[in-house]
Every structure is written in C-alpha cells, then in structure tokens.
Design a protein around this motif. Structure first.
Motif, PDB file in Angstrom:
ATOM      1  N   PHE A  27       0.853  -1.178   0.000  1.00  0.00           N
ATOM      2  CA  PHE A  27       0.000   0.000   0.000  1.00  0.00           C
ATOM      3  C   PHE A  27       0.896   1.237   0.000  1.00  0.00           C
ATOM      4  O   PHE A  27       1.759   1.370   0.877  1.00  0.00           O
ATOM      5  CB  PHE A  27      -0.842   0.061   1.272  1.00  0.00           C
ATOM      6  CG  PHE A  27      -1.855  -1.040   1.404  1.00  0.00           C
ATOM      7  CD1 PHE A  27      -3.193  -0.779   1.153  1.00  0.00           C
ATOM      8  CD2 PHE A  27      -1.484  -2.315   1.799  1.00  0.00           C
ATOM      9  CE1 PHE A  27      -4.141  -1.788   1.293  1.00  0.00           C
ATOM     10  CE2 PHE A  27      -2.425  -3.323   1.938  1.00  0.00           C
ATOM     11  CZ  PHE A  27      -3.758  -3.058   1.680  1.00  0.00           C
ATOM     12  N   TYR A  29       0.647   5.115   0.597  1.00  0.00           N
ATOM     13  CA  TYR A  29      -0.286   6.092   1.167  1.00  0.00           C
ATOM     14  C   TYR A  29       0.061   7.526   0.791  1.00  0.00           C
ATOM     15  O   TYR A  29       1.226   7.866   0.588  1.00  0.00           O
ATOM     16  CB  TYR A  29      -0.299   5.976   2.696  1.00  0.00           C
ATOM     17  CG  TYR A  29      -1.226   4.901   3.179  1.00  0.00           C
ATOM     18  CD1 TYR A  29      -2.513   5.208   3.593  1.00  0.00           C
ATOM     19  CD2 TYR A  29      -0.822   3.572   3.213  1.00  0.00           C
ATOM     20  CE1 TYR A  29      -3.374   4.218   4.026  1.00  0.00           C
ATOM     21  CE2 TYR A  29      -1.672   2.576   3.646  1.00  0.00           C
ATOM     22  CZ  TYR A  29      -2.954   2.916   4.055  1.00  0.00           C
ATOM     23  OH  TYR A  29      -3.814   1.930   4.475  1.00  0.00           O
ATOM     24  N   TRP A  37      -5.484   8.713   0.921  1.00  0.00           N
ATOM     25  CA  TRP A  37      -5.766   7.814  -0.191  1.00  0.00           C
ATOM     26  C   TRP A  37      -4.535   6.954  -0.400  1.00  0.00           C
ATOM     27  O   TRP A  37      -3.444   7.270   0.054  1.00  0.00           O
ATOM     28  CB  TRP A  37      -6.178   8.576  -1.446  1.00  0.00           C
ATOM     29  CG  TRP A  37      -5.146   9.455  -2.065  1.00  0.00           C
ATOM     30  CD1 TRP A  37      -4.350   9.165  -3.146  1.00  0.00           C
ATOM     31  CD2 TRP A  37      -4.788  10.787  -1.677  1.00  0.00           C
ATOM     32  NE1 TRP A  37      -3.533  10.231  -3.438  1.00  0.00           N
ATOM     33  CE2 TRP A  37      -3.789  11.243  -2.551  1.00  0.00           C
ATOM     34  CE3 TRP A  37      -5.212  11.646  -0.647  1.00  0.00           C
ATOM     35  CZ2 TRP A  37      -3.197  12.498  -2.446  1.00  0.00           C
ATOM     36  CZ3 TRP A  37      -4.626  12.903  -0.542  1.00  0.00           C
ATOM     37  CH2 TRP A  37      -3.640  13.308  -1.441  1.00  0.00           C
ATOM     38  N   GLU A  39      -2.860   3.601  -3.172  1.00  0.00           N
ATOM     39  CA  GLU A  39      -2.932   2.592  -4.213  1.00  0.00           C
ATOM     40  C   GLU A  39      -2.306   1.336  -3.628  1.00  0.00           C
ATOM     41  O   GLU A  39      -1.381   1.427  -2.837  1.00  0.00           O
ATOM     42  CB  GLU A  39      -2.126   2.994  -5.447  1.00  0.00           C
ATOM     43  CG  GLU A  39      -2.476   4.336  -6.052  1.00  0.00           C
ATOM     44  CD  GLU A  39      -1.749   5.495  -5.381  1.00  0.00           C
ATOM     45  OE1 GLU A  39      -0.609   5.325  -4.909  1.00  0.00           O
ATOM     46  OE2 GLU A  39      -2.328   6.591  -5.316  1.00  0.00           O
ATOM     47  N   TYR A  40      -2.826   0.176  -4.024  1.00  0.00           N
ATOM     48  CA  TYR A  40      -2.205  -1.062  -3.561  1.00  0.00           C
ATOM     49  C   TYR A  40      -2.314  -2.148  -4.609  1.00  0.00           C
ATOM     50  O   TYR A  40      -3.186  -2.142  -5.462  1.00  0.00           O
ATOM     51  CB  TYR A  40      -2.772  -1.509  -2.211  1.00  0.00           C
ATOM     52  CG  TYR A  40      -4.247  -1.784  -2.129  1.00  0.00           C
ATOM     53  CD1 TYR A  40      -4.723  -3.092  -2.194  1.00  0.00           C
ATOM     54  CD2 TYR A  40      -5.167  -0.768  -1.922  1.00  0.00           C
ATOM     55  CE1 TYR A  40      -6.076  -3.371  -2.066  1.00  0.00           C
ATOM     56  CE2 TYR A  40      -6.522  -1.035  -1.791  1.00  0.00           C
ATOM     57  CZ  TYR A  40      -6.971  -2.339  -1.862  1.00  0.00           C
ATOM     58  OH  TYR A  40      -8.306  -2.611  -1.733  1.00  0.00           O
ATOM     59  N   GLU A  41      -1.349  -3.072  -4.537  1.00  0.00           N
ATOM     60  CA  GLU A  41      -1.299  -4.216  -5.446  1.00  0.00           C
ATOM     61  C   GLU A  41      -0.349  -5.247  -4.881  1.00  0.00           C
ATOM     62  O   GLU A  41       0.432  -4.971  -3.977  1.00  0.00           O
ATOM     63  CB  GLU A  41      -0.851  -3.793  -6.846  1.00  0.00           C
ATOM     64  CG  GLU A  41       0.541  -3.212  -6.892  1.00  0.00           C
ATOM     65  CD  GLU A  41       0.922  -2.742  -8.291  1.00  0.00           C
ATOM     66  OE1 GLU A  41       2.133  -2.668  -8.550  1.00  0.00           O
ATOM     67  OE2 GLU A  41       0.038  -2.455  -9.109  1.00  0.00           O
ATOM     68  N   HIS A  47      -5.062  -4.570  -8.598  1.00  0.00           N
ATOM     69  CA  HIS A  47      -5.050  -3.129  -8.365  1.00  0.00           C
ATOM     70  C   HIS A  47      -6.113  -2.785  -7.334  1.00  0.00           C
ATOM     71  O   HIS A  47      -7.219  -3.302  -7.390  1.00  0.00           O
ATOM     72  CB  HIS A  47      -5.334  -2.374  -9.667  1.00  0.00           C
ATOM     73  CG  HIS A  47      -5.142  -0.902  -9.547  1.00  0.00           C
ATOM     74  ND1 HIS A  47      -3.906  -0.321  -9.526  1.00  0.00           N
ATOM     75  CD2 HIS A  47      -6.037   0.088  -9.409  1.00  0.00           C
ATOM     76  CE1 HIS A  47      -4.055   0.984  -9.392  1.00  0.00           C
ATOM     77  NE2 HIS A  47      -5.333   1.254  -9.325  1.00  0.00           N
ATOM     78  N   ARG A  49      -7.587   0.618  -4.625  1.00  0.00           N
ATOM     79  CA  ARG A  49      -7.567   2.027  -4.216  1.00  0.00           C
ATOM     80  C   ARG A  49      -8.340   2.157  -2.918  1.00  0.00           C
ATOM     81  O   ARG A  49      -9.327   1.457  -2.695  1.00  0.00           O
ATOM     82  CB  ARG A  49      -8.257   2.923  -5.239  1.00  0.00           C
ATOM     83  CG  ARG A  49      -7.592   2.996  -6.570  1.00  0.00           C
ATOM     84  CD  ARG A  49      -6.520   4.026  -6.555  1.00  0.00           C
ATOM     85  NE  ARG A  49      -5.908   4.102  -7.875  1.00  0.00           N
ATOM     86  CZ  ARG A  49      -5.266   5.137  -8.311  1.00  0.00           C
ATOM     87  NH1 ARG A  49      -5.144   6.203  -7.571  1.00  0.00           N
ATOM     88  NH2 ARG A  49      -4.699   5.124  -9.490  1.00  0.00           N
ATOM     89  N   VAL A  51      -9.782   5.481  -0.236  1.00  0.00           N
ATOM     90  CA  VAL A  51      -9.925   6.922  -0.064  1.00  0.00           C
ATOM     91  C   VAL A  51     -10.751   7.181   1.192  1.00  0.00           C
ATOM     92  O   VAL A  51     -11.701   6.450   1.475  1.00  0.00           O
ATOM     93  CB  VAL A  51     -10.563   7.579  -1.313  1.00  0.00           C
ATOM     94  CG1 VAL A  51     -11.947   7.049  -1.568  1.00  0.00           C
ATOM     95  CG2 VAL A  51     -10.561   9.086  -1.221  1.00  0.00           C
ATOM     96  N   TYR A  63     -12.619   1.130   0.379  1.00  0.00           N
ATOM     97  CA  TYR A  63     -11.647   0.544  -0.540  1.00  0.00           C
ATOM     98  C   TYR A  63     -12.368  -0.237  -1.629  1.00  0.00           C
ATOM     99  O   TYR A  63     -13.485  -0.715  -1.444  1.00  0.00           O
ATOM    100  CB  TYR A  63     -10.660  -0.358   0.211  1.00  0.00           C
ATOM    101  CG  TYR A  63     -11.313  -1.445   1.034  1.00  0.00           C
ATOM    102  CD1 TYR A  63     -11.602  -2.685   0.485  1.00  0.00           C
ATOM    103  CD2 TYR A  63     -11.648  -1.224   2.373  1.00  0.00           C
ATOM    104  CE1 TYR A  63     -12.202  -3.681   1.233  1.00  0.00           C
ATOM    105  CE2 TYR A  63     -12.256  -2.212   3.130  1.00  0.00           C
ATOM    106  CZ  TYR A  63     -12.535  -3.430   2.559  1.00  0.00           C
ATOM    107  OH  TYR A  63     -13.145  -4.418   3.303  1.00  0.00           O
ATOM    108  N   GLN A  65     -11.151  -3.037  -4.993  1.00  0.00           N
ATOM    109  CA  GLN A  65     -10.007  -3.753  -5.548  1.00  0.00           C
ATOM    110  C   GLN A  65     -10.419  -4.714  -6.654  1.00  0.00           C
ATOM    111  O   GLN A  65     -11.538  -5.195  -6.684  1.00  0.00           O
ATOM    112  CB  GLN A  65      -9.269  -4.501  -4.440  1.00  0.00           C
ATOM    113  CG  GLN A  65     -10.114  -5.518  -3.714  1.00  0.00           C
ATOM    114  CD  GLN A  65      -9.464  -6.019  -2.439  1.00  0.00           C
ATOM    115  OE1 GLN A  65      -8.719  -5.306  -1.782  1.00  0.00           O
ATOM    116  NE2 GLN A  65      -9.739  -7.258  -2.090  1.00  0.00           N
ATOM    117  N   SER A  74     -15.433  -4.458  -2.665  1.00  0.00           N
ATOM    118  CA  SER A  74     -15.308  -3.165  -1.991  1.00  0.00           C
ATOM    119  C   SER A  74     -15.742  -3.290  -0.542  1.00  0.00           C
ATOM    120  O   SER A  74     -16.461  -4.218  -0.168  1.00  0.00           O
ATOM    121  CB  SER A  74     -16.147  -2.104  -2.697  1.00  0.00           C
ATOM    122  OG  SER A  74     -17.514  -2.472  -2.664  1.00  0.00           O
TER     123      SER A  74
END
Length: 113
Positions: A27, A29, A37, A39-41, A47, A49, A51, A63, A65, A74
């Motif tokens: 992640f 941040y 917010w 992004e993570y993978e 992928h 996100r 927020v 979240y 994904q 989510s």
C-alpha cells in the motif's frame, strides 16, 4: 498524533483469506489536510484504491479492488494509527466487506527499509 502517512509504503503482517490482501500486497499512502488515499497491489490483488479521512490517529476509508480472478470487491475500514518504538507506522484495522459477506481485523506496517 502520529506523523503523516504521505509517501509511506505499508504491507500486511499476515496473509488474509485467498483472494484478499496478503503479505505480498503493498500500500502506498498519501495524505493532505485530513484526506488520505492509497494505491495497492500484489499477491491476489491486481489493483486497489482506498480513499477517506484522518482525524487525529483514526482513519476512516472505503476501498475497492480488482483481484487476479477478475472479480471486484469493496468495503469499509476504520484504522488506528500507531507509531512503533522503532519509529515505523502501524495501522490496526477493522474492516467489513460491502460487496460481499465478511468482516475482520488486520494489521499493516511500514516497511523496514
């Protein structure tokens, strides 16, 4: 209040169930003026996100994904920001899926590098 999350890379300390975030998930941040917010993978996640907001040492975010199997999911998460004795940041999380059944807790920590 713990320091800013902006630019920090965190990862789970343990694997969750298959198809969810795990120790190979990273992640990244970002934080500005009470907004967060990321992004993570990695692992089963192609992928993702998140927020939300930060008030003191509490995070509240949603979240979403995309998983390796092509499904999306989510949910909602509330986290406590903890500064570890070595200066790294830990998030102690309580989450609940909104797109499917399930809830739980997890911990993500700043990388040692």
């Amino acid at each position: 209040m713990a320091r800013s999350l902006d630019g920090l890379v965190l990862s789970p300390v343990a694997d969750q169930a298959p198809g969810q975030v795990g120790t190979r998930t990273r992640f990244t941040y970002h934080e500005r003026g009470g907004r967060i917010w990321a992004e993570y993978e990695g692992g089963d996640i192609v992928h993702g996100r998140l927020v939300g907001t930060r008030a003191g040492d509490r995070l509240d975010f949603r979240y979403v994904q995309l998983k390796q199997d092509g499904r999306t999911s989510s949910g909602h998460c509330a986290s406590a920001v903890v500064e570890l004795p070595d200066g790294r940041i830990r998030l102690e999380e309580t989450w609940e899926w909104e797109s499917q059944e399930g809830s739980g807790t997890s911990v993500v920590e700043q990388s040692l590098s």
